[in-house]
Design an enzyme around this catalytic site. Structure first.
Site, PDB file in Angstrom:
ATOM      1  N   ASP A  41     -14.915 -13.092  37.770  1.00  0.00           N
ATOM      2  CA  ASP A  41     -13.978 -13.849  38.597  1.00  0.00           C
ATOM      3  C   ASP A  41     -13.166 -14.828  37.764  1.00  0.00           C
ATOM      4  OD1 ASP A  41     -13.135 -13.922  41.217  1.00  0.00           O
ATOM      5  OD2 ASP A  41     -14.450 -15.554  41.795  1.00  0.00           O
ATOM      6  N   HIS A 100      -5.569 -18.837  47.606  1.00  0.00           N
ATOM      7  CA  HIS A 100      -6.748 -18.133  48.116  1.00  0.00           C
ATOM      8  C   HIS A 100      -7.505 -19.121  48.993  1.00  0.00           C
ATOM      9  CE1 HIS A 100     -10.221 -15.209  47.605  1.00  0.00           C
ATOM     10  NE2 HIS A 100     -10.793 -16.267  48.145  1.00  0.00           N
ATOM     11  N   LEU A 101      -7.418 -18.920  50.304  1.00  0.00           N
ATOM     12  CA  LEU A 101      -7.974 -19.877  51.251  1.00  0.00           C
ATOM     13  C   LEU A 101      -8.991 -19.179  52.142  1.00  0.00           C
ATOM     14  CD1 LEU A 101      -4.610 -21.551  52.373  1.00  0.00           C
ATOM     15  CD2 LEU A 101      -6.095 -22.215  50.467  1.00  0.00           C
ATOM     16  N   GLY A 102     -10.263 -19.475  51.919  1.00  0.00           N
ATOM     17  CA  GLY A 102     -11.335 -18.945  52.748  1.00  0.00           C
ATOM     18  C   GLY A 102     -12.405 -20.003  52.870  1.00  0.00           C
ATOM     19  N   ASN A 103     -13.669 -19.606  52.871  1.00  0.00           N
ATOM     20  CA  ASN A 103     -14.717 -20.619  52.807  1.00  0.00           C
ATOM     21  C   ASN A 103     -14.660 -21.344  51.471  1.00  0.00           C
ATOM     22  OD1 ASN A 103     -17.039 -21.917  54.041  1.00  0.00           O
ATOM     23  ND2 ASN A 103     -18.231 -20.949  52.426  1.00  0.00           N
ATOM     24  N   GLU A 276     -10.419  -7.675  46.904  1.00  0.00           N
ATOM     25  CA  GLU A 276     -11.212  -7.845  45.688  1.00  0.00           C
ATOM     26  C   GLU A 276     -12.058  -6.610  45.387  1.00  0.00           C
ATOM     27  OE1 GLU A 276     -12.181 -12.571  45.572  1.00  0.00           O
ATOM     28  OE2 GLU A 276     -12.446 -11.533  47.483  1.00  0.00           O
TER      29      GLU A 276
END
Length: 295
Positions: A41, A100-103, A276
């Site tokens: 990553d 990149h917007l998530g948890n 991903e």
């Protein structure tokens, strides 16, 4: 990504590394000596300029491998390439900000297809406000809590990673959908959590704009980035000075791999589905194809 420098492997992601290493060991135990591919990553960010990667602490930190590694690189890289496809542009001629917007949340400034800055750092705890993670906080708060409240490293780690962010502020949920629903029902802490999230996102985008000296395109991806028109609208409305404007209809229409900027906007705004798994599979295929060709 698969050929990231060895130094990238020393990045500190305590919520992730142990599980990934356990998975590698389990496959080896069950299947024997089969080829396994690690797609890091952090690989996409491994060539950040020193000014972006090195922390302003004692230089010994750098000598001991403490630097900004960045994370979510697999999706940031994928979104950069996909943005070029959607726009019909050459990636080498694009200045992109990928959100990149998530948890977990992070930003990347991408020039000529390469990451030149990113918001996550030595660990995935740095940068933006997230679901349960605080993002960047004054380190003096931590030394205060250690000194005055007698908290140790384990307690601080748990607090910052698991009891902060949207959950910690709202008291409702780490899920932006539930925070917005509570906010719309009049919950003031949920409103505060939303406002802090967007405020810090705008500030982070501003930082990436400065690193790039302007951007052609802003990309929203991840669970929040793809599914929250409220976050996209409140974020983009504050960049009208760049002549960045959204098409409200497109923004609210559950867009996928779509440009949601208005026709007259000087900056394009894309919503791109995170892929991903596909990006990792592609890296594996490239690696094994190269090995087969060389044999």
């Amino acid at each position: 990504m698969a050929d990231a420098p060895t130094t990238v492997q020393r990045s500190s992601a305590p919520l992730h590394n142990r599980l990934e290493l356990d998975g590698i060991a389990l496959i080896e135990k069950l299947c024997g000596a089969v080829p396994q591919v690690a797609v890091f990553d952090t690989g996409f960010h491994s060539n950040l300029p020193d000014a972006a990667a090195i922390y302003p602490g004692p230089y010994e930190w750098t000598e001991n491998g403490i630097r900004k590694f960045g994370f979510h690189g697999i999706n940031h890289q994928y979104c950069a390439g996909r943005a070029a496809q959607i726009l019909g542009r050459n990636l080498a001629n694009l200045n992109l900000i990928t959100c990149h917007l998530g948890n977990g949340c992070s930003l990347a400034a991408i020039r000529d297809g390469k990451s030149i800055d990113t918001s996550m750092g030595f660990t995935p705890l740095d940068g933006l406000m997230m679901g349960t993670r605080s993002g960047s906080v004054d380190p003096g708060i931590l030394t205060y809590l250690m000194r005055e409240k007698k908290l140790d490293g384990k307690a601080l780690d748990e607090m910052l990673n698991s009891r902060s962010g949207l959950l910690g502020i709202s008291g409702v949920s780490a899920d932006m959908r539930e925070v917005i629903a509570a906010m719309q029902s009049g919950n003031q802490r949920a409103r505060l959590a939303f406002d802090i999230f967007v405020h810090r996102l705008r500030a982070g985008i501003g930082s990436m704009l400065a690193a790039l000296n302007g951007a052609d395109t802003v990309v929203f991806t991840g669970g929040i980035g793809e599914n929250s028109p409220e976050v996209r609208a409140d974020t983009c409305n504050h960049f009208s000075f760049l002549n960045l404007t959204l098409d409200p209809t497109k923004n609210s229409a559950k867009p996928v791999d779509t440009d949601i900027a208005s026709p007259e906007s000087a900056v394009r705004v894309l919503v791109i589905r995170a892929q991903e798994d596909w990006a990792i599979a592609r890296e594996c295929w490239k690696l094994f194809s190269s090995a087969a060709a060389a044999s």
